[in-house]
Scaffold this active site. Structure first.
Site, mmCIF file in Angstrom:
data_model
loop_
_atom_site.group_PDB
_atom_site.id
_atom_site.type_symbol
_atom_site.label_atom_id
_atom_site.label_comp_id
_atom_site.label_asym_id
_atom_site.label_seq_id
_atom_site.Cartn_x
_atom_site.Cartn_y
_atom_site.Cartn_z
ATOM 1 C CG HIS A 11 5.768 -21.559 -15.058
ATOM 2 N ND1 HIS A 11 4.879 -21.314 -14.035
ATOM 3 C CD2 HIS A 11 6.024 -20.346 -15.621
ATOM 4 C CE1 HIS A 11 4.595 -20.010 -13.994
ATOM 5 N NE2 HIS A 11 5.283 -19.403 -14.956
ATOM 6 C CD GLU A 25 4.974 -18.386 -18.144
ATOM 7 O OE1 GLU A 25 3.817 -18.653 -17.758
ATOM 8 O OE2 GLU A 25 5.742 -17.649 -17.502
ATOM 9 C CG HIS A 86 8.157 -16.111 -15.437
ATOM 10 N ND1 HIS A 86 7.305 -17.043 -14.880
ATOM 11 C CD2 HIS A 86 9.267 -16.092 -14.659
ATOM 12 C CE1 HIS A 86 7.882 -17.561 -13.805
ATOM 13 N NE2 HIS A 86 9.072 -16.996 -13.641
ATOM 14 C CD GLU A 159 5.676 -12.103 -16.325
ATOM 15 O OE1 GLU A 159 5.538 -12.853 -17.326
ATOM 16 O OE2 GLU A 159 5.313 -12.426 -15.179
HETATM 17 ZN ZN LIG Z 1 5.292 -17.417 -15.493
#
Ligand SMILES: [Zn+2]
Length: 244
Positions: A11, A25, A86, A159
């Site tokens: 992102h 995030e 992430h 993640e």
């Molecule tokens: Zn993400």
């Protein structure tokens, strides 16, 4: 041997990624990415590069163009590993990682080694895997995660906990926790790729005796050099150097 690791903080810019309790995030994974990058310093023959290093996507206006640019960047740089960072969201808990469908054994090995180290670290915080932690991304015949599918090198996407889980959100705000997490990620990669830690050879110390008299006891080269020069300039018969 020289390896290039492309670290991809997910992102950025207008794309905040997932949010939870006011945490974004994009910000967390950027911090994590910087810590991961630093940790590679302790290994020989490793260089790192980042797909973004500020919380802007100035050159990456955001997905999907952002993803395409990131993939092209890693491919053009001929990176040896693409590491996408992430945080999860959606009401779960724990850690998981993804590789592309059909990823080669090397990539599978890297994923497993990262999982091993990270899960060991998280255990200390009472956090476990999110289901099977080693996920293979696929949607029918293709992977749906572009950065895994279209990068030419081994690619793993992590993640790192759930940003919308109260406990894990708290952990993600803790710099020390993130630092340890970065250490676990890098250790996993180091194990999988057989990276060697740089050896910091201790500098030798010396004792200087001039005409039977001790001039310097234990000192580093820079100090004794001066003393030896002084002695040489005098009518010295004997200079003895003892390496300690
Ligand atoms: Zn993400």
């Amino acid at each position: 041997m020289s390896l290039l690791i492309c670290i991809d903080p997910g992102h950025g810019g207008p794309d905040t990624g997932a949010t939870g309790f006011g945490l974004r995030e994009a910000d967390i994974v950027l911090q994590l990415a910087e810590l991961v990058g630093e940790k590679f310093n302790r290994y020989e023959g490793v260089a790192v590069t980042f797909t973004r290093n500020k919380n802007t996507s100035s050159s990456y206006p955001g997905p999907p163009e952002g993803l395409r640019k990131r993939i092209a960047y890693a491919n053009n740089k001929n990176a040896d590993l693409f590491l996408s960072l992430h945080c999860n969201a959606g009401g779960g808990s724990g850690f998981e990682s993804f590789i592309a469908k059909g990823a080669p054994a090397r990539t599978q090995r890297i994923q497993r080694a990262i999982n091993d180290q990270v899960l060991l670290y998280l255990k200390g915080y009472g956090i476990g895997p999110h289901g099977n932690p080693a996920k293979v991304d696929s949607q029918a015949a293709r992977s749906r995660i572009a950065v895994l599918r279209d990068t030419k090198m081994s690619a793993v996407l992590l993640e790192n906990l759930f940003i919308d889980n109260a406990k894990e959100n708290k952990m993600l705000r803790d710099r020390r926790f993130l630092d340890g997490l970065a250490g676990a990620i890098v250790k996993g990669i180091a194990v999988a790729l057989g990276l060697k830690e740089k050896v910091n050879k201790p500098k030798p110390m010396y004792r200087v005796m001039v005409d039977g008299k001790e001039i310097v006891d234990t000192a580093y080269e820079s100090i004794i050099l001066e003393k030896v020069k002084e002695a040489v300039n005098k009518k010295t018969k004997e200079i003895r150097l003892y390496r300690l």
